[in-house]
Design a protein around this motif. Structure first.
Motif, short mmCIF file in Angstrom:
data_model
loop_
_atom_site.label_atom_id
_atom_site.label_comp_id
_atom_site.label_asym_id
_atom_site.label_seq_id
_atom_site.Cartn_x
_atom_site.Cartn_y
_atom_site.Cartn_z
N THR A 41 41.24 55.42 110.72
CA THR A 41 41.54 54.09 110.18
C THR A 41 43.05 53.88 110.10
O THR A 41 43.55 52.81 110.49
CB THR A 41 40.89 53.93 108.79
OG1 THR A 41 39.47 54.14 108.92
CG2 THR A 41 41.14 52.56 108.21
N ARG A 54 42.43 42.71 107.41
CA ARG A 54 41.65 43.79 106.81
C ARG A 54 40.21 43.83 107.30
O ARG A 54 39.73 44.87 107.74
CB ARG A 54 41.69 43.67 105.28
CG ARG A 54 40.98 44.81 104.59
CD ARG A 54 41.12 44.73 103.10
NE ARG A 54 40.46 45.86 102.46
CZ ARG A 54 40.78 46.33 101.28
NH1 ARG A 54 41.74 45.77 100.57
NH2 ARG A 54 40.14 47.36 100.78
N THR A 55 39.51 42.72 107.24
CA THR A 55 38.11 42.71 107.65
C THR A 55 37.97 43.01 109.14
O THR A 55 37.14 43.82 109.54
CB THR A 55 37.46 41.35 107.32
OG1 THR A 55 37.58 41.13 105.91
CG2 THR A 55 36.00 41.33 107.72
N GLY A 58 38.51 46.66 109.84
CA GLY A 58 37.34 47.45 109.45
C GLY A 58 36.21 47.33 110.45
O GLY A 58 35.58 48.33 110.82
N ALA A 70 30.92 50.25 105.44
CA ALA A 70 31.26 50.65 104.07
C ALA A 70 32.11 51.91 104.05
O ALA A 70 32.99 52.07 103.20
CB ALA A 70 29.99 50.84 103.24
N ASP A 73 35.56 50.84 104.80
CA ASP A 73 36.12 50.21 103.60
C ASP A 73 36.59 51.26 102.60
O ASP A 73 37.66 51.11 101.99
CB ASP A 73 35.08 49.30 102.92
CG ASP A 73 34.81 48.03 103.71
OD1 ASP A 73 35.64 47.65 104.57
OD2 ASP A 73 33.75 47.42 103.47
N HIS A 74 35.82 52.34 102.44
CA HIS A 74 36.22 53.43 101.54
C HIS A 74 37.49 54.11 102.06
O HIS A 74 38.37 54.47 101.27
CB HIS A 74 35.10 54.45 101.37
CG HIS A 74 33.93 53.94 100.61
ND1 HIS A 74 33.99 53.37 99.36
CD2 HIS A 74 32.61 53.92 100.93
CE1 HIS A 74 32.80 53.01 98.95
NE2 HIS A 74 31.93 53.32 99.89
N VAL A 76 39.84 52.69 103.89
CA VAL A 76 40.94 51.76 103.63
C VAL A 76 41.36 51.85 102.17
O VAL A 76 42.56 51.93 101.86
CB VAL A 76 40.55 50.31 104.02
CG1 VAL A 76 41.56 49.31 103.46
CG2 VAL A 76 40.45 50.17 105.53
N ALA A 77 40.39 51.86 101.26
CA ALA A 77 40.71 51.94 99.83
C ALA A 77 41.48 53.22 99.51
O ALA A 77 42.46 53.20 98.76
CB ALA A 77 39.43 51.87 99.00
#
Length: 147
Positions: A41, A54-55, A58, A70, A73-74, A76-77
């Motif tokens: 990522t 961002r979207t 992902g 998901a 997304d994790h 990225v977080a």
């Protein structure tokens, strides 16, 4: 251990190559806070050379890896929390200086092994292999999309 050149490309050969690439990456990531999902990522954000939506980022990473969105997304977080990415304007992700430096370190750690392996193959064979694997990947993606 004797090594012979296989007669044809098979799923086993592709799988073995992928597993060895993963082992090289795991070695390069040792001692960092990154796992494979976070690395890919981050690396894809670095490769973009500019802030990424961002979207869309992902979706792109999930599509190229076949990971659950998901999970991306994790990743990225975790990268945001670690200060390797930051949110820029319009919910775009931007690689921080720390993210750029860490990406360079990981590439340097894996680069010598990868360069030696790929350097043992003629450039025209690498070109052919790239076309073949891209075609196989595209066809598999098409089949998976139908399921």
């Amino acid at each position: 251990m004797s090594t012979t050149t296989p007669a044809t490309l098979t799923p086993s050969i592709v799988g073995q190559a992928e597993k060895h690439h993963t082992a090289v990456l795991a070695r390069a990531l040792a001692g960092t806070t990154l796992d494979e999902k976070q690395w890919i990522t981050l690396n894809q954000a670095v490769a973009a050379g500019q802030p990424v939506e961002r979207t869309g980022h992902g979706v792109r990473v999930a599509g190229m890896t076949q990971w659950d969105p998901a999970d991306v997304d994790h990743a990225v977080a975790a990268l945001l929390e670690a200060g390797l990415l930051r949110t820029a304007t319009d919910d775009r992700l931007e690689v921080t200086d720390a993210g750029t430096a860490l990406a360079a370190e990981v590439r340097a750690a894996s680069g010598a092994i990868v360069q030696a392996a790929y350097g043992a193959v003629a450039p025209e064979d690498l070109d052919t292999t790239a076309r073949v694997l891209a075609t196989i990947t595209t066809r598999m993606a098409e089949e998976l999309a139908r399921a």
